[in-house]
Design a protein around this motif. Structure first.
Motif: not given
Length: 392
Positions: A303-311
């Motif tokens: 999984t990604l370590s960030v929420n790609a909507l905001t970071q």
């Protein structure tokens, strides 16, 4: 990043998601799409330390049957794909976990297995279309699909069988529909998608199409009583979880967005919870989507370590692939949840707080999960074929 470079990256990621908007999951990405500034609902983040060793045994390879190849590899550490009559199984359909009936597609044939009996070929001419079996009338089966939403393609027929797959009827008015959910309380009601939401109240004979979330395509559905939960994904890659009141199925009432994230996802609605898997991790709600618990503890590598909507997505994560593509809840132990990911199968024994990889499954993309035999068997379809695991 200059405006020109940001626009180029945005165009690149939109192109990637045009190919997978209907598949329900994200594999790779570079940066969030344009307009990705919406805030996500507040969630409780679980600790990210590696999970403790599981207290119960991992799933083990299921006993082989007389007509299938052994389901353990030569080194007995991973499960090998199931084959029937020398052909690798590419799709599994289980009408309901409590029924001892399983359908399988291998080669160009459809097979059926009842209990401990041998696999029986029921018909030739099987297609790659998605199969959905009636949970209370397992001899009724539907199959259908459609081309990728953003690209289009040749029309895909929608078919129905009422004799366990021996014969099939093509429904001419239902072309390009992928059946996803059957209402167990009224099995004449079916829910599917043709990029739009598709609803049938007459056993698939006719369908009503609608767009509950304007500009968003349906990518995953789950039903609890009269609440239909769906993931709706835009061309730019933004996804929203929305609940629809289907008390009157032909006139669904759309509620507010319950969750928002970037990338495709998968949704499972069980008796006591709604689970959403997406590129950032797993969300679980026990109050019909009003609040969510979030975790990726143990899922860091997929999984990604960030929420790609905001970071922005960290550079080191952009090329390794990520995503959750399948979910299943143990019907005997509802706190045990399985997640099919971009690289292997994961299990949680604490209701999704922490996760451990199931070592019997190779690090391949797991596309679907289905329990059978009351929860003692777990079928997983992967990019390499279908696997069978014994669930302790």
């Amino acid at each position: 990043m200059t405006k020109r470079r940001y626009h180029f990256a945005a165009l690149l990621i939109i192109g990637l998601w045009l190919l997978s908007a209907c598949g329900g999951g994200s594999e790779t990405a570079t940066t969030p799409p344009d307009g990705g500034t919406a805030e996500t609902p507040t969630v409780t983040v679980s600790p990210t330390e590696p999970p403790a060793e599981p207290a119960t045994p991992e799933p083990t390879p299921a006993d082989s049957d007389p007509t299938a190849t052994p389901e353990t590899s030569p080194d007995a550490t991973t499960v090998s794909p199931l084959t029937i009559d020398g052909e690798r199984v590419v799709e599994i359909a289980v009408p309901a976990p409590g029924l001892d009936i399983v359908y399988a597609v291998a080669g160009n044939a459809l097979y059926r297995r009842d209990g401990d009996e041998e696999w029986t070929k029921v018909s030739e001419g099987a297609t790659e279309a998605h199969i959905l079996a009636d949970p209370t009338h397992p001899d009724i089966i539907y199959r259908g699909d459609h081309s990728p939403c953003a690209r289009g393609g040749d029309p895909v027929p929608f078919e129905r069988s009422t004799d366990g797959g021996a014969t099939w009827e093509t429904i001419p008015t239902a072309e390009n529909i992928r059946p996803l959910v059957i209402d167990p309380l009224n099995t004449s009601r079916l829910y599917g998608e043709s990029c739009q939401l598709a609803i049938s109240v007459d056993g698939g004979e006719t369908w009503e199409l609608s767009s509950p979330v304007a500009g968003f395509d349906v990518t995953s559905l789950g039903l609890i009583a009269t609440q239909l939960y769906g993931i709706f994904t835009s061309e730019g890659g933004t996804s929203r979880v929305v609940a629809l009141d289907v008390s009157t199925p032909t006139s669904p009432v759309t509620g507010p967005a319950l969750l928002e994230f970037w990338g495709g996802g998968v949704l499972l609605a069980s008796v006591d919870k709604v689970i959403v898997g997406e590129p950032h991790g797993i969300h679980i709600s026990t109050d019909n989507g009003e609040t969510w618990e979030f975790s990726r503890a143990g899922l860091e590598e997929v999984t990604l370590s960030v929420n790609a909507l905001t970071q922005p997505i960290p550079e080191e994560e952009q090329g390794r692939g990520f995503g959750i593509f399948a979910l299943a809840v143990d019907p005997r132990q509802p706190e045990r949840i399985f997640a099919g990911t971009i690289r292997g199968l994961y299990r949680s024994d604490d209701n999704g707080v922490t996760w451990q990889r199931v070592p019997e499954v190779d690090e391949v993309k797991v596309r679907t999960l289905a329990f059978a035999r009351g929860g003692t068997l777990l079928y997983a379809t992967t990019d390499e074929g279908a696997l069978v695991l014994t669930n302790p």
